[in-house]
Design a protein around this motif. Sequence first.
Motif, PDB file in Angstrom:
ATOM      1  N   SER A 135       0.877  -1.176   0.000  1.00  0.00           N
ATOM      2  CA  SER A 135       0.000   0.000   0.000  1.00  0.00           C
ATOM      3  C   SER A 135       0.913   1.224   0.000  1.00  0.00           C
ATOM      4  CB  SER A 135      -0.902  -0.007   1.223  1.00  0.00           C
ATOM      5  OG  SER A 135      -0.127   0.005   2.396  1.00  0.00           O
ATOM      6  N   GLY A 136       0.332   2.390  -0.163  1.00  0.00           N
ATOM      7  CA  GLY A 136       1.122   3.610  -0.092  1.00  0.00           C
ATOM      8  C   GLY A 136       1.604   4.124  -1.431  1.00  0.00           C
ATOM      9  N   TRP A 137       1.008   3.674  -2.522  1.00  0.00           N
ATOM     10  CA  TRP A 137       1.367   4.185  -3.846  1.00  0.00           C
ATOM     11  C   TRP A 137       0.741   5.558  -4.042  1.00  0.00           C
ATOM     12  CZ3 TRP A 137       4.742   1.680  -6.950  1.00  0.00           C
ATOM     13  CH2 TRP A 137       5.022   0.353  -6.629  1.00  0.00           C
ATOM     14  N   TRP A 138       1.455   6.456  -4.731  1.00  0.00           N
ATOM     15  CA  TRP A 138       0.875   7.752  -5.058  1.00  0.00           C
ATOM     16  C   TRP A 138       1.360   8.200  -6.421  1.00  0.00           C
ATOM     17  CZ3 TRP A 138       5.354   7.560  -2.284  1.00  0.00           C
ATOM     18  CH2 TRP A 138       6.351   8.448  -2.592  1.00  0.00           C
ATOM     19  N   LYS A 139       0.593   9.130  -7.022  1.00  0.00           N
ATOM     20  CA  LYS A 139       1.005   9.677  -8.308  1.00  0.00           C
ATOM     21  C   LYS A 139       1.067  11.190  -8.222  1.00  0.00           C
ATOM     22  CE  LYS A 139      -3.623   9.043 -10.257  1.00  0.00           C
ATOM     23  NZ  LYS A 139      -4.379   8.473 -11.363  1.00  0.00           N
ATOM     24  N   SER A 140       1.692  11.774  -9.185  1.00  0.00           N
ATOM     25  CA  SER A 140       1.917  13.213  -9.217  1.00  0.00           C
ATOM     26  C   SER A 140       0.615  13.997  -9.210  1.00  0.00           C
ATOM     27  CB  SER A 140       2.701  13.575 -10.479  1.00  0.00           C
ATOM     28  OG  SER A 140       2.704  14.974 -10.681  1.00  0.00           O
ATOM     29  N   SER A 141       0.645  15.158  -8.595  1.00  0.00           N
ATOM     30  CA  SER A 141      -0.515  16.052  -8.634  1.00  0.00           C
ATOM     31  C   SER A 141      -0.733  16.583 -10.048  1.00  0.00           C
ATOM     32  CB  SER A 141      -0.320  17.218  -7.658  1.00  0.00           C
ATOM     33  OG  SER A 141       0.819  17.970  -8.019  1.00  0.00           O
ATOM     34  N   TYR A 142       0.240  16.421 -10.934  1.00  0.00           N
ATOM     35  CA  TYR A 142       0.095  16.830 -12.330  1.00  0.00           C
ATOM     36  C   TYR A 142      -0.688  15.800 -13.140  1.00  0.00           C
ATOM     37  CZ  TYR A 142       3.377  20.644 -11.686  1.00  0.00           C
ATOM     38  OH  TYR A 142       3.979  21.799 -11.273  1.00  0.00           O
ATOM     39  N   ALA A 179      -3.758  14.016 -14.423  1.00  0.00           N
ATOM     40  CA  ALA A 179      -5.145  14.478 -14.561  1.00  0.00           C
ATOM     41  C   ALA A 179      -6.146  13.381 -14.213  1.00  0.00           C
ATOM     42  CB  ALA A 179      -5.385  14.975 -15.978  1.00  0.00           C
ATOM     43  N   GLY A 180      -6.862  13.552 -13.117  1.00  0.00           N
ATOM     44  CA  GLY A 180      -7.971  12.668 -12.727  1.00  0.00           C
ATOM     45  C   GLY A 180      -7.736  11.200 -12.968  1.00  0.00           C
ATOM     46  N   ASP A 198       2.584   1.426 -13.367  1.00  0.00           N
ATOM     47  CA  ASP A 198       1.571   2.055 -14.214  1.00  0.00           C
ATOM     48  C   ASP A 198       0.271   2.163 -13.427  1.00  0.00           C
ATOM     49  OD1 ASP A 198      -0.424   2.641 -16.103  1.00  0.00           O
ATOM     50  OD2 ASP A 198       0.482   1.390 -17.640  1.00  0.00           O
ATOM     51  N   SER A 199      -0.208   3.388 -13.232  1.00  0.00           N
ATOM     52  CA  SER A 199      -1.422   3.573 -12.422  1.00  0.00           C
ATOM     53  C   SER A 199      -2.655   2.963 -13.074  1.00  0.00           C
ATOM     54  CB  SER A 199      -1.663   5.058 -12.141  1.00  0.00           C
ATOM     55  OG  SER A 199      -1.982   5.750 -13.336  1.00  0.00           O
ATOM     56  N   LYS A 200      -2.680   2.860 -14.403  1.00  0.00           N
ATOM     57  CA  LYS A 200      -3.842   2.274 -15.088  1.00  0.00           C
ATOM     58  C   LYS A 200      -4.003   0.803 -14.723  1.00  0.00           C
ATOM     59  CE  LYS A 200      -2.512   3.297 -19.263  1.00  0.00           C
ATOM     60  NZ  LYS A 200      -1.202   3.835 -18.972  1.00  0.00           N
ATOM     61  N   LEU A 201      -2.902   0.127 -14.465  1.00  0.00           N
ATOM     62  CA  LEU A 201      -2.937  -1.299 -14.156  1.00  0.00           C
ATOM     63  C   LEU A 201      -3.027  -1.575 -12.660  1.00  0.00           C
ATOM     64  CD1 LEU A 201      -0.233  -2.516 -16.681  1.00  0.00           C
ATOM     65  CD2 LEU A 201      -2.722  -2.534 -16.967  1.00  0.00           C
TER      66      LEU A 201
END
Length: 77
Positions: free
Chosen positions: A14-21, A23-24, A43-46
Amino acid sequence: MNNDSSRPTLLGLSGWWKSSYSAGSAGCVEVNDSVKGYVGVRDSKLGENSPVLVFEPHEIKAFVLGAKNGEFDHLLT
């Protein structure tokens, strides 16, 4: 990054994050630094099904400094 099989896989964390840049719901990369000495990128999509690339902090630092210096700007066009 080397092909060191002694690096942890960082799967199932747990604890994954993505950039505030990011988009949604658009795809982006996510990072995780919850295992000391390693940074995972996926890859956040996966999400949980994504392979995870595992880097050491000095490798991430070199990439981030290069990005800040504009070395990858040609990829934005």
